[in-house]
Design a protein around this motif. Structure first.
Motif, PDB file in Angstrom:
ATOM      1  N   ILE A  38       0.847  -1.212   0.000  1.00 27.86           N
ATOM      2  CA  ILE A  38       0.000   0.000   0.000  1.00 27.86           C
ATOM      3  C   ILE A  38       0.875   1.252   0.000  1.00 27.86           C
ATOM      4  O   ILE A  38       0.647   2.205  -0.753  1.00 27.86           O
ATOM      5  N   THR A  39       1.923   1.233   0.832  1.00 25.62           N
ATOM      6  CA  THR A  39       2.791   2.408   0.949  1.00 25.62           C
ATOM      7  C   THR A  39       3.505   2.697  -0.373  1.00 25.62           C
ATOM      8  O   THR A  39       3.685   3.845  -0.770  1.00 25.62           O
ATOM      9  N   ARG A  40       3.884   1.622  -1.067  1.00 21.98           N
ATOM     10  CA  ARG A  40       4.586   1.803  -2.349  1.00 21.98           C
ATOM     11  C   ARG A  40       3.647   2.328  -3.437  1.00 21.98           C
ATOM     12  O   ARG A  40       4.032   3.127  -4.280  1.00 21.98           O
ATOM     13  N   LEU A  41       2.382   1.867  -3.404  1.00 25.95           N
ATOM     14  CA  LEU A  41       1.457   2.210  -4.495  1.00 25.95           C
ATOM     15  C   LEU A  41       0.688   3.515  -4.241  1.00 25.95           C
ATOM     16  O   LEU A  41       0.210   4.145  -5.179  1.00 25.95           O
ATOM     17  N   GLU A  42       0.586   3.913  -2.983  1.00 29.48           N
ATOM     18  CA  GLU A  42      -0.214   5.109  -2.656  1.00 29.48           C
ATOM     19  C   GLU A  42       0.218   6.349  -3.448  1.00 29.48           C
ATOM     20  O   GLU A  42      -0.646   7.091  -3.944  1.00 29.48           O
ATOM     21  N   PRO A  43       1.550   6.607  -3.591  1.00 32.14           N
ATOM     22  CA  PRO A  43       1.942   7.836  -4.308  1.00 32.14           C
ATOM     23  C   PRO A  43       1.521   7.874  -5.770  1.00 32.14           C
ATOM     24  O   PRO A  43       1.597   8.923  -6.404  1.00 32.14           O
ATOM     25  N   LEU A  44       1.054   6.750  -6.322  1.00 23.88           N
ATOM     26  CA  LEU A  44       0.583   6.768  -7.726  1.00 23.88           C
ATOM     27  C   LEU A  44      -0.819   7.341  -7.831  1.00 23.88           C
ATOM     28  O   LEU A  44      -1.372   7.465  -8.919  1.00 23.88           O
ATOM     29  N   ASP A  45      -1.388   7.685  -6.663  1.00 24.82           N
ATOM     30  CA  ASP A  45      -2.654   8.394  -6.644  1.00 24.82           C
ATOM     31  C   ASP A  45      -3.793   7.638  -7.344  1.00 24.82           C
ATOM     32  O   ASP A  45      -4.445   8.187  -8.258  1.00 24.82           O
ATOM     33  N   PRO A  46      -4.039   6.385  -6.941  1.00 26.26           N
ATOM     34  CA  PRO A  46      -5.110   5.627  -7.597  1.00 26.26           C
ATOM     35  C   PRO A  46      -6.475   6.256  -7.347  1.00 26.26           C
ATOM     36  O   PRO A  46      -6.666   6.954  -6.351  1.00 26.26           O
ATOM     37  N   SER A  47      -7.442   5.974  -8.234  1.00 29.34           N
ATOM     38  CA  SER A  47      -8.811   6.480  -8.045  1.00 29.34           C
ATOM     39  C   SER A  47      -9.386   5.912  -6.756  1.00 29.34           C
ATOM     40  O   SER A  47     -10.128   6.583  -6.047  1.00 29.34           O
ATOM     41  N   PHE A  48      -9.110   4.637  -6.502  1.00 29.39           N
ATOM     42  CA  PHE A  48      -9.528   3.992  -5.254  1.00 29.39           C
ATOM     43  C   PHE A  48      -8.721   2.711  -5.086  1.00 29.39           C
ATOM     44  O   PHE A  48      -8.051   2.262  -6.026  1.00 29.39           O
ATOM     45  N   VAL A  49      -8.757   2.175  -3.880  1.00 35.71           N
ATOM     46  CA  VAL A  49      -8.178   0.841  -3.654  1.00 35.71           C
ATOM     47  C   VAL A  49      -9.281  -0.014  -3.039  1.00 35.71           C
ATOM     48  O   VAL A  49     -10.080   0.475  -2.240  1.00 35.71           O
ATOM     49  N   SER A  50      -9.349  -1.277  -3.446  1.00 30.44           N
ATOM     50  CA  SER A  50     -10.420  -2.101  -2.897  1.00 30.44           C
ATOM     51  C   SER A  50      -9.845  -3.251  -2.083  1.00 30.44           C
ATOM     52  O   SER A  50      -8.707  -3.665  -2.291  1.00 30.44           O
ATOM     53  N   VAL A  51     -10.649  -3.714  -1.126  1.00 24.91           N
ATOM     54  CA  VAL A  51     -10.214  -4.805  -0.246  1.00 24.91           C
ATOM     55  C   VAL A  51     -11.261  -5.912  -0.345  1.00 24.91           C
ATOM     56  O   VAL A  51     -12.449  -5.673  -0.108  1.00 24.91           O
ATOM     57  N   THR A  52     -10.812  -7.119  -0.691  1.00 23.16           N
ATOM     58  CA  THR A  52     -11.753  -8.208  -0.950  1.00 23.16           C
ATOM     59  C   THR A  52     -12.368  -8.744   0.337  1.00 23.16           C
ATOM     60  O   THR A  52     -11.897  -8.469   1.441  1.00 23.16           O
TER      61      THR A  52
END
Ligand code: FAD
Length: 301
Positions: A38-52
């Motif tokens: 999550i920490t690595r991907l957060e700076p890419l500014d995704p529209s949202f992140v989902s959790v299954t």
């Protein structure tokens, strides 16, 4: 159509939006790995992140606590997956209210797999929501949520035909779904044909392709079998003989996913959902190819 890597047709790749899917961790070690991702991907500014949401509703608490931690500790907008399986309507409504109270406004609403696993007959819980459509209506009664649903370019294994499957998607849209994320696929022709048929049926919500970087070919192929996604022979050939060679497998996986997403970009696709398997590096590399850069770097510059 093969992508010509020497001449990116959209350079820089503008207007690309991504979202990332994670699963709730089972142990402290897995939790640390998830948060690294999550920490690595957060700076890419995704529209949202989902959790299954685990099969059979098995991760109700862990999904909730993961989503709640994302709200508390990050700038990300989380979407919580929720299924109808093994719960009464009241229990599901309670979960939805708890998400609302935690500040979550986006739910990925699914029927879920039968309790005894994909392939067996689905029996709705007595007193539960019987279908994803009923679940969407229930969620929308609880509050102002954005509702995303599933879509199946190669049809859901339980659907008699692709048209019957698209009827289910239409019912979900009529119930209030505003976005669909597809089951993963490897042959873009399946997705492109599917979107054409969905549009012809008058469905206008975004149909976001679900992309799975092949972290482990054998596992992916066996998962694909259960979900009705086909695995082309050319993909098997690319991973052939690499069972004991994880480093080369990863390079091949990056190349395969890059080829897939860049071809979709060439076909006008702008939104991508990545099944991360809680691992950041392949997804990060593919997003970089798509032109996404860390907004932290931008700020620092
Ligand atoms: P639906 O799209 O609602 O329907 C599946 C099939 O059921 C239809 O094709 C049809 O045959 C039948 N059907 C549904 N409604 C009707 C109706 N009204 N009348 C007649 N037939 C009907 N599973 C999890 O357990 N947890 C998750 O977090 C999760 N996340 C997912 C995310 C995505 C993007 C995708 C694509 C799948 C996900 N799944 C998840 C898997 C999903 O739960 C299974 O594929 C499940 O078997 C179907 O649920 P659905 O909401 O996709 O089904």
């Amino acid at each position: 159509m093969a992508h010509d890597f020497r001449r990116p047709s959209r350079s820089p790749l503008a207007n690309i939006r991504v979202s990332f899917e994670f699963f709730p961790p089972k142990s402290a070690e897995m939790e640390a790995a998830l948060w690294d991702a999550i920490t690595r991907l957060e700076p890419l500014d995704p529209s949202f992140v989902s959790v299954t949401y685990g099969a059979g509703g098995s991760t109700r608490e862990r999904t909730h606590s993961t989503v709640a931690r994302i709200v508390r500790e990050t700038s990300l907008k989380p979407a919580a997956h929720l299924t109808c399986v093994a719960a009464t309507r009241e229990e599901v409504d309670e979960v939805v209210r708890a998400y609302h109270a935690a500040g979550v406004r986006h739910i990925v609403a699914l029927r879920g797999d039968p309790v005894s696993g994909p392939g067996s007959v689905y029996e709705p819980h007595p007193g539960g929501y019987a279908t994803s459509t009923a679940l969407i209506e229930g969620i929308r009664r609880q509050g102002d949520f954005e509702v995303t649903v599933s879509a199946y370019p190669e049809k859901h294994p339980e659907s008699a035909t692709l048209d019957a499957d698209i009827d289910v998607l239409k019912a979900k849209v009529d119930a209030g779904a505003t976005r669909a994320i597809t089951q993963f696929f490897f042959d873009n022709a399946h997705y492109l044909r599917y979107v054409e048929r969905v549009r012809a049926r008058g469905i206008n919500i975004p149909i976001v392709p679900g992309i799975v970087p092949v972290q482990n070919f054998r596992q992916t192929a066996s998962f694909a079998k259960k979900t009705g996604a086909s695995v082309p022979q050319w993909l098997a050939d690319r991973f052939e003989g690499l069972e004991e060679d994880p480093a080369t497998r990863r390079l091949i996986a990056a190349a395969v996913a890059a080829e897939q997403v860049l071809d979709l970009v060439d076909h006008g696709v702008t939104d991508f959902h990545f099944y991360t398997m809680n691992k950041a590096d392949l997804v990060y590399a593919i997003c970089h190819l798509l032109g996404l850069r860390s907004h932290l770097t931008e700020r620092a510059a």
